[in-house]
Design a protein around this motif. Structure first.
Motif, PDB file in Angstrom:
ATOM      1  N   LEU A  32       0.920  -1.358  -0.092  1.00  0.00           N
ATOM      2  CA  LEU A  32       0.165  -0.237  -0.036  1.00  0.00           C
ATOM      3  C   LEU A  32       0.994   1.355   0.050  1.00  0.00           C
ATOM      4  O   LEU A  32       0.308   2.338  -0.300  1.00  0.00           O
ATOM      5  CB  LEU A  32      -1.034   0.014   1.066  1.00  0.00           C
ATOM      6  CG  LEU A  32      -1.813  -1.159   1.445  1.00  0.00           C
ATOM      7  CD1 LEU A  32      -2.709  -0.914   2.699  1.00  0.00           C
ATOM      8  CD2 LEU A  32      -2.749  -1.281   0.111  1.00  0.00           C
ATOM      9  N   ASP A  33       2.016   1.228   0.323  1.00  0.00           N
ATOM     10  CA  ASP A  33       2.959   2.225   0.354  1.00  0.00           C
ATOM     11  C   ASP A  33       3.792   2.639  -0.721  1.00  0.00           C
ATOM     12  O   ASP A  33       4.718   2.484  -0.935  1.00  0.00           O
ATOM     13  CB  ASP A  33       3.702   2.007   1.652  1.00  0.00           C
ATOM     14  CG  ASP A  33       4.802   3.261   2.114  1.00  0.00           C
ATOM     15  OD1 ASP A  33       4.090   4.246   1.789  1.00  0.00           O
ATOM     16  OD2 ASP A  33       5.691   3.134   2.859  1.00  0.00           O
ATOM     17  N   TRP A  34       3.117   3.929  -1.493  1.00  0.00           N
ATOM     18  CA  TRP A  34       3.761   3.991  -2.845  1.00  0.00           C
ATOM     19  C   TRP A  34       3.413   5.536  -2.631  1.00  0.00           C
ATOM     20  O   TRP A  34       2.613   6.041  -2.296  1.00  0.00           O
ATOM     21  CB  TRP A  34       3.083   3.637  -4.091  1.00  0.00           C
ATOM     22  CG  TRP A  34       3.258   1.967  -3.979  1.00  0.00           C
ATOM     23  CD1 TRP A  34       2.227   1.035  -3.472  1.00  0.00           C
ATOM     24  CD2 TRP A  34       4.248   1.325  -4.315  1.00  0.00           C
ATOM     25  NE1 TRP A  34       2.936  -0.276  -3.680  1.00  0.00           N
ATOM     26  CE2 TRP A  34       4.090  -0.137  -3.965  1.00  0.00           C
ATOM     27  CE3 TRP A  34       5.779   1.646  -4.707  1.00  0.00           C
ATOM     28  CZ2 TRP A  34       4.978  -1.036  -4.489  1.00  0.00           C
ATOM     29  CZ3 TRP A  34       6.712   0.497  -5.058  1.00  0.00           C
ATOM     30  CH2 TRP A  34       6.235  -0.721  -4.632  1.00  0.00           C
ATOM     31  N   PRO A  35       4.310   6.278  -3.650  1.00  0.00           N
ATOM     32  CA  PRO A  35       4.181   7.814  -3.789  1.00  0.00           C
ATOM     33  C   PRO A  35       3.175   8.012  -4.987  1.00  0.00           C
ATOM     34  O   PRO A  35       3.597   8.292  -6.189  1.00  0.00           O
ATOM     35  CB  PRO A  35       5.693   8.348  -4.330  1.00  0.00           C
ATOM     36  CG  PRO A  35       6.090   7.016  -4.986  1.00  0.00           C
ATOM     37  CD  PRO A  35       5.802   5.882  -4.219  1.00  0.00           C
ATOM     38  N   LEU A  36       2.053   7.948  -4.596  1.00  0.00           N
ATOM     39  CA  LEU A  36       0.917   7.993  -5.536  1.00  0.00           C
ATOM     40  C   LEU A  36      -0.256   9.231  -5.211  1.00  0.00           C
ATOM     41  O   LEU A  36      -0.230   9.401  -4.122  1.00  0.00           O
ATOM     42  CB  LEU A  36      -0.053   6.812  -5.680  1.00  0.00           C
ATOM     43  CG  LEU A  36       0.822   5.568  -6.133  1.00  0.00           C
ATOM     44  CD1 LEU A  36      -0.063   4.189  -5.997  1.00  0.00           C
ATOM     45  CD2 LEU A  36       1.193   5.560  -7.511  1.00  0.00           C
TER      46      LEU A  36
END
Length: 205
Positions: A32-36
């Protein structure tokens, strides 16, 4: 969708949202941990009932595309996501047509492991499907397709579809020692991909 699943749709959607609120494993947290942000394009190939897609919608509200060929699972994912995603009732593959699927009505439904109970699902060739849907740049793709990754991934790469970030769940039936998986990893490396984290066959990014 069969009547038995239609009768259970509301409760199954509620279950998806409960599971989405509580990541179950450390790799679920990492997934879940993304630069989006809301401008990002996110694709899930093999969405099942939509848990991860719901999590991504809640966190980032991106342009979200989900592909799931089991009619009942597609219906659950669609209901759980509502207007937050485009959910399509077919598999992405290397060709258009119908395809046998084993382990039907489970989260292990597979286009390659068809030795048990089998149904038939719809498949659309990935490049033509993306062109039709206007999917170009992909910021993040999750592929979890029960062994069919050994077919779809090289076809996708051959077509020049190169997501900026790619998460894969690998399945070792038919490749018990992981030799074919290693070949795909090497090809991805040659294309400039780097492993940012890995939990082995459970999930690698």
């Amino acid at each position: 969708m069969s009547a038995i699943y239609a009768d259970r749709l509301e409760s199954m959607v509620a279950e998806v949202k409960v599971r989405a609120a509580r990541p179950e494993h450390v790799w679920d947290e990492r997934a879940l941990d993304w630069p989006l942000d809301k401008q990002s394009v996110v694709v899930e190939v093999g969405g099942y009932t939509g848990r991860w897609a719901v999590q991504m919608a809640w966190r980032y509200n991106p342009h979200l595309f989900v592909f799931e060929p089991q009619p009942w699972a597609h219906a659950v994912a669609q209901a759980a996501l509502g207007d937050a995603a485009h959910v399509f009732p077919y598999a992405l593959g290397d060709r258009d047509g119908e395809a046998p699927m084993g382990n039907w009505e489970t989260d292990g439904c597979s286009l390659v492991n068809v030795v048990e109970w089998t149904e038939t699902g719809r498949m659309c060739e990935i490049k033509s499907a993306f062109k039709r849907l206007g999917i170009g740049k992909i910021d993040l793709m999750l592929m979890n397709i029960e062994g069919y990754e050994y077919v779809l991934l090289p076809h996708m790469l051959d077509c020049g579809i190169l997501p900026r970030r790619l998460m894969m769940q690998w399945h070792l039936f038919g490749d018990p020692y992981g030799a074919i998986m290693a070949q795909h990893w090497a090809r991805l490396e040659n294309l400039g991909y780097k492993i940012v984290w890995t939990y082995g066959i459970m999930l690698t990014a």
